[in-house]
Design an enzyme around this catalytic site. Structure first.
Site, PDB file in Angstrom:
ATOM      1  N   ASP A 104      42.753  32.142  44.060  1.00 43.55           N
ATOM      2  CA  ASP A 104      43.232  31.631  45.347  1.00 43.55           C
ATOM      3  C   ASP A 104      43.533  32.793  46.290  1.00 43.55           C
ATOM      4  O   ASP A 104      43.810  33.909  45.841  1.00 43.55           O
ATOM      5  CB  ASP A 104      44.522  30.818  45.154  1.00 43.55           C
ATOM      6  CG  ASP A 104      44.297  29.605  44.275  1.00 43.55           C
ATOM      7  OD1 ASP A 104      43.151  29.146  44.170  1.00 43.55           O
ATOM      8  OD2 ASP A 104      45.288  29.132  43.681  1.00 43.55           O
TER       9      ASP A 104
HETATM   10  N1  URA Z   1      45.154  29.174  38.794  1.00 40.89           N
HETATM   11  C1  URA Z   1      45.599  28.942  40.054  1.00 40.89           C
HETATM   12  O1  URA Z   1      46.306  27.975  40.307  1.00 40.89           O
HETATM   13  N2  URA Z   1      45.229  29.799  41.021  1.00 40.89           N
HETATM   14  C2  URA Z   1      44.476  30.901  40.792  1.00 40.89           C
HETATM   15  O2  URA Z   1      44.197  31.665  41.719  1.00 40.89           O
HETATM   16  C3  URA Z   1      44.036  31.127  39.476  1.00 40.89           C
HETATM   17  C4  URA Z   1      44.388  30.248  38.495  1.00 40.89           C
END
Ligand code: URA
Length: 225
Positions: A104
């Protein structure tokens, strides 16, 4: 390793466009073995060529990068793209680089970037079972049953049909944990803590498939293959 036109090597590796190869070869010393060449249509093997006495970049590259917060793992987002952290020459390669899976925008840490489509496919396949270790900072103190719930192999996230594979939670303090998962479902870590009535306020991936970013600063990268 095939014989290819020099302009094809140069454009594939991002040194210049095919159209600019003649100009590039005037400015830079391109040699086949010990012989300086100027004609972009001459064919040579990748390993025979040097540019300014340096070997060419490898034909495929896989990079480990320490992703900073605020950059996106996408080619078409309007924000700052993770690829912009790489040298311009690498950004101009063909085939282009892609991240192996995604983090993310606000997640930091280990992510691989490759132009090896087969490797990317292999490591992102649901069957790959690659270990990913996250350091998670939580909004609320742990309740006490999270280790068991995550390890059970019975947790079904909202919108999913199948339960998650067992995951290993290690407690650092009541709002800081390490979580090791072997899947890569959309927003998986945030959704797992949502499922136990908590909220992730900071997420950092320490390692992907044993490639750790602990020796890299945010934004730094290294070639691994
Ligand atoms: N899980 C998440 O919620 N976000 C990420 O960036 C990676 C794994």
């Amino acid at each position: 390793m095939s014989h290819k036109r020099i302009d094809a090597h140069l454009s594939k590796l991002g040194y210049c466009t095919r159209g600019d190869a003649r100009k590039f070869m005037k400015i830079h010393e391109i040699k086949i073995g010990s012989e300086r060449v100027y004609n972009p249509s001459i064919k040579a093997k990748h390993d025979e060529l040097t540019i300014d006495n340096q070997p060419l970049d490898d034909e495929t590259l896989t990079i480990l990068i320490h992703k900073p917060s605020g950059v996106v793992c996408s080619h078409d987002d309007s924000g700052k793209l993770i690829y912009s952290l790489l040298p311009t020459r690498w950004q101009n390669r063909n085939p282009i680089f892609s991240t192996i899976g995604r983090l993310d925008r606000d997640t930091t840490g280990a992510i691989l970037i490759t132009d090896n489509g087969a490797l990317n496919h292999k490591l992102t396949s649901p069957k790959s079972n690659i270990s990913k270790i996250y350091k998670v900072t939580l909004a609320h103190p742990l309740k006490g049953d999270e280790i068991e719930i995550f390890a059970s192999g019975n947790l079904i996230l909202n919108g999913e049909e199948k339960p998650l594979l067992p995951a290993k939670l290690t407690i650092i303090d009541e709002t800081t944990v390490l979580l090791e998962i072997v899947e890569g479902k959309y927003h998986q870590v945030k959704r797992m803590f949502g499922a136990v009535s908590n909220r992730v306020i900071a997420l950092h991936r320490i390692s992907f498939n044993n490639f750790s970013v602990e020796d890299l600063k945010e934004g730094e990268y290294k070639i691994i293959i």
